[in-house]
Motif scaffolding. Structure first.
Motif, mmCIF file in Angstrom:
data_model
loop_
_atom_site.group_PDB
_atom_site.id
_atom_site.type_symbol
_atom_site.label_atom_id
_atom_site.label_comp_id
_atom_site.label_asym_id
_atom_site.label_seq_id
_atom_site.Cartn_x
_atom_site.Cartn_y
_atom_site.Cartn_z
ATOM 1 N N VAL A 50 0.855 -1.184 0.000
ATOM 2 C CA VAL A 50 0.000 0.000 0.000
ATOM 3 C C VAL A 50 0.892 1.235 0.000
ATOM 4 O O VAL A 50 1.683 1.435 0.930
ATOM 5 N N MET A 51 0.759 2.066 -1.048
ATOM 6 C CA MET A 51 1.599 3.251 -1.192
ATOM 7 C C MET A 51 0.835 4.509 -0.800
ATOM 8 O O MET A 51 -0.374 4.619 -1.020
ATOM 9 N N ASN A 52 1.569 5.460 -0.252
ATOM 10 C CA ASN A 52 1.009 6.750 0.124
ATOM 11 C C ASN A 52 2.126 7.780 0.094
ATOM 12 O O ASN A 52 3.159 7.579 0.736
ATOM 13 N N ALA A 53 1.925 8.846 -0.687
ATOM 14 C CA ALA A 53 2.895 9.940 -0.757
ATOM 15 C C ALA A 53 4.299 9.455 -1.095
ATOM 16 O O ALA A 53 5.291 9.895 -0.510
ATOM 17 N N GLY A 54 4.388 8.529 -2.054
ATOM 18 C CA GLY A 54 5.681 8.081 -2.542
ATOM 19 C C GLY A 54 6.376 7.023 -1.715
ATOM 20 O O GLY A 54 7.479 6.591 -2.047
ATOM 21 N N ARG A 55 5.748 6.592 -0.621
ATOM 22 C CA ARG A 55 6.338 5.588 0.254
ATOM 23 C C ARG A 55 5.380 4.420 0.466
ATOM 24 O O ARG A 55 4.181 4.566 0.259
ATOM 25 N N ILE A 56 5.908 3.303 0.925
ATOM 26 C CA ILE A 56 5.073 2.149 1.244
ATOM 27 C C ILE A 56 4.655 2.240 2.710
ATOM 28 O O ILE A 56 5.492 2.255 3.608
#
Length: 394
Positions: free
Chosen positions: A221-227
């Motif tokens: 799950v990715m969010n704002a370029g990070r996992i």
């Protein structure tokens, strides 16, 4: 050896690379905007891997870097021991299936699939195309043109055109987004069958959590370029590690709470005046202000007020009742003013006669609850619902 027999790899350069896909501290920036932020990822060879997240989270940029359509600003991409960084798309053992299909309208289905092998000068291009069309169950449509096919049939042809090139890694970029719901679900099953049969590494990029959870062995799950969190689909759903994951992967009833103590193997929380117990092993944080969560289908709704709130029961008032076929969805207001969602499977011949305005009691098994840090509010509809709950209960 068969259509998808594998070599030992390594000696022939990037195009012949074999092995696990690895991203090492990969960053991609566009001016002052960082789309992918120091991403390290390991995708085992032969697995079905999904990158899941909302628009703008960096998942498509990650896919484009693996494909060679974008180059990282920092970091490396490798397949096995071969460094793909800096190589061009056609030099990589990678193919992509796009949502738009991108088929040649003037060529037959068979010629579309045979196009890649012919371009590489393979004498058996036609045979390879026939074998791959059989794999995707499109043999009887080999003589038709794309315009004579349904959306689902075109998607199968696009998949065959990518598979025929025998890639080490197949990238799926929102491949089912243009299909209707019923056909999309059918294709989810088909894609998983095909991946299992050919044994290639599939990387599926999607914003649809049902797609990711239905097909993938591992979901990131990715969010704002990070996992935010990575693991088996059932693990992400059952025990989310952040508020973002809890709100993006399915629905969650999230309530601001404070950890006030412990009771054996359980943490004791004060959730808007209600004392709740959560197994310590199901808490991502164990002190301070947190979010207490429970999935809607894990909540039991009974007629009448709760007899013992201290034991976990909460009295609520029904706001809305929605029949969805397999289940009934209840929207209820809890004493603090926050709103909860409850799903109840429709098992009885005679449906429950609960109506808006009725007083009901809610209860749950502590083993089905979880605790996450009180930050990382998800975006979209789930985030709006969470914000409303947080405001009402704080």
């Amino acid at each position: 050896m068969g259509l998808f027999a594998r070599g030992t790899g390594g000696a022939g350069g990037v195009r012949e690379a074999k092995g696990d896909l690895r991203l090492e501290s990969v960053t991609k920036s566009f001016g002052n905007f960082t789309a992918v932020d120091d991403l390290t990822l390991h995708v085992p060879r032969g697995g079905f891997f999904a990158l899941l997240g909302p628009s703008g989270c960096g998942k498509t940029t990650t896919l484009r870097m693996v494909a060679g359509l974008e180059q990282p600003s920092a970091g490396r991409l490798l397949i096995g021991d071969a460094d793909l960084t800096g190589s061009r798309p056609y030099e990589r053992p990678v193919n992509t299936v796009f949502q738009s299909y991108a088929l040649f309208p003037h060529l037959s289905v068979r010629d579309n699939v045979a196009f890649g092998p012919k371009r590489r000068g393979l004498a058996d291009a036609g045979t390879l195309a026939d074998e791959t069309l059989e794999l995707v169950q499109m043999t009887h449509f080999a003589g038709r043109r794309p315009g004579q096919l349904s959306g689902g049939q075109q998607q199968r042809v696009a998949l065959a055109r990518a598979l025929v090139n025998r890639p080490e890694v197949l990238l799926l970029d929102e491949p089912l987004g243009a299909l209707d719901l019923k056909l999309r679900r059918q294709m989810q099953v088909e894609l998983k069958r095909i991946q299992t049969e050919v044994g290639l590494t599939f990387i599926h990029v999607t914003h649809d959590q049902e797609e990711a959870m239905t097909m993938a062995d591992t979901v990131a799950v990715m969010n704002a370029g990070r996992i935010e969190q990575m693991g088996a689909p059932e693990a992400l759903y059952d025990l989310p590690g952040t508020a973002f994951v809890a709100g993006f992967v399915g629905q969650s009833n999230l309530v601001p709470a404070r950890i006030t103590g412990s009771d054996g193997d359980h943490l004791v929380l004060d959730a808007a005046g209600t004392r709740v117990r959560v197994p310590r092993e199901r808490a991502a944080v164990t002190s301070g202000d947190v979010l207490f969560g429970v999935r809607p289908e894990k909540v039991t709704l009974d007629a009448g007020p709760s007899g013992d709130p201290a034991s976990g029961g909460v009295t609520a008032t029904v706001l809305d009742v929605s029949f969805t076929g397999v289940a009934t969805q209840y929207l209820v207001t809890v004493p603090s003013g926050g709103q909860w969602t409850v799903y109840e499977q429709n098992l009885d011949v005679e449906p429950r006669r609960t109506r808006p305005g009725d007083e009901v009691s809610l209860s749950w098994n502590p083993a089905h609850t979880f605790v996450v840090a009180a930050d990382g509010i998800p975006e979209g509809a789930e985030g709006k619902a969470f914000i409303a709950t947080a405001e009402a209960t704080s």
